[in-house]
Design an enzyme around this catalytic site. Structure first.
Site, PDB file in Angstrom:
ATOM      1  CD  GLU A 125     -63.830 -13.162 -54.701  1.00  0.00           C
ATOM      2  OE1 GLU A 125     -64.700 -13.243 -55.588  1.00  0.00           O
ATOM      3  OE2 GLU A 125     -64.004 -13.566 -53.530  1.00  0.00           O
TER       4      GLU A 125
ATOM      5  CG  HIS B 141     -59.997 -12.322 -45.172  1.00  0.00           C
ATOM      6  ND1 HIS B 141     -60.763 -11.777 -46.187  1.00  0.00           N
ATOM      7  CD2 HIS B 141     -58.712 -11.961 -45.437  1.00  0.00           C
ATOM      8  CE1 HIS B 141     -59.976 -11.122 -47.016  1.00  0.00           C
ATOM      9  NE2 HIS B 141     -58.735 -11.221 -46.584  1.00  0.00           N
TER      10      HIS B 141
END
Length: 279
Positions: free
Chosen positions: A125, A39
């Site tokens: 995740e 990210h």
């Protein structure tokens, strides 16, 4: 003003390994990353310059290359097998510490515990952690923990980038809410995240202002910002030096710099040098 770098900051080994592996694949031919490798917008732009494409982990139709990459955030076994059965060559860059969280949750379920993940619902995740367990619960607040239905046994793990203090507090809330239940907690918060959180505490003792460098969608970067504010420092979140504003530091005496685990070292250095120039 004085500008100080945190003792631990920036890119972790899992992200570095994922970047190296993707670079190597891109040198061999067209490749698609399923989602964001990490990210970070700077990394995203860099990969695009290498010709790396981006697809959707949940949609085979979004990919036109034979080679695909599972990001450092990992995926469920179910998703991984879907891509393999469809004929794609799958390269897995899942961080070893994320993989450990998967293995831990799998073992807890095999031992008869109901799966509970402390983390941000919808985060890639967390979706990977729960993807193989349809009945798993994801919680991030005390209210969510208290509303969990009664189970004889809870098996609890955490998203690897959550603040360990919050995780332990929520585990204790679960134990108090369901004293008749067995709660088995395994700490899966990764060491790089803990190192950066502890280094931030030291930084905030010294600095009235803290600049946190990282992508806007990076969970651990956002958590560092929140932690700095809780610790009494004025905190600013920037993706790079161009976002710094001189007026922020008009009354600052000591400014600390830290970064999330997906932030490139050179970006942190650029921010550090820009702040030094302001001083």
């Amino acid at each position: 003003m004085n500008v100080v770098l945190a003792r631990h900051f920036g890119m972790c080994f899992g992200v570095r390994d994922a970047l190296r592996a993707t670079h190597a694949l891109a040198d061999l031919g067209p490749v698609t990353v399923l989602g964001e490798l990490v990210h970070n917008p700077v990394v995203h732009e860099h990969l695009e310059q290498l010709g790396v494409r981006h697809g959707d982990l949940d949609s085979l139709e979004t990919v036109k290359t034979a080679d695909v990459v599972i990001s450092a955030h990992g995926s469920s076994d179910r998703a991984r097998e879907t891509w393999k059965r469809a004929g794609f060559r799958v390269s897995d860059t899942t961080c070893p510490l994320v993989r450990r969280a998967h293995e831990t949750l799998r073992k807890l379920v095999a031992d008869g515990f109901h799966p509970v993940v402390i983390g941000l619902a919808g985060h890639v995740e967390v979706r990977g952690l729960t993807g193989d367990f349809a009945n798993a619960d994801v919680v991030l607040t005390e209210e969510q923990v208290r509303s969990l239905p009664a189970r004889p046994r809870y098996g609890v793990v955490s998203q690897t980038t959550q603040p360990i203090v919050r995780v332990r507090e929520l585990v204790e809330v679960l134990r108090v809410t369901h004293p008749e239940s067995e709660v088995r907690f395994v700490d899966t918060v990764c060491q790089p995240t803990k190192d950066r959180q502890m280094a931030l505490e030291d930084l905030c003792r010294e600095c009235d202002t803290v600049v946190v460098v990282g992508g806007r969608s990076s969970n651990n970067t956002g958590e560092l910002v929140k932690a700095a504010e809780r610790l009494g420092s004025t905190a600013y979140h920037v993706a790079g030096p161009d976002e710094l504003q001189r007026r922020w530091f008009a009354r600052s005496r000591n400014v600390g710099v830290t970064a999330g685990t997906s932030t490139l070292d050179e970006t942190v250095q650029q921010v550090f040098e820009a702040l030094k120039a302001m001083s």
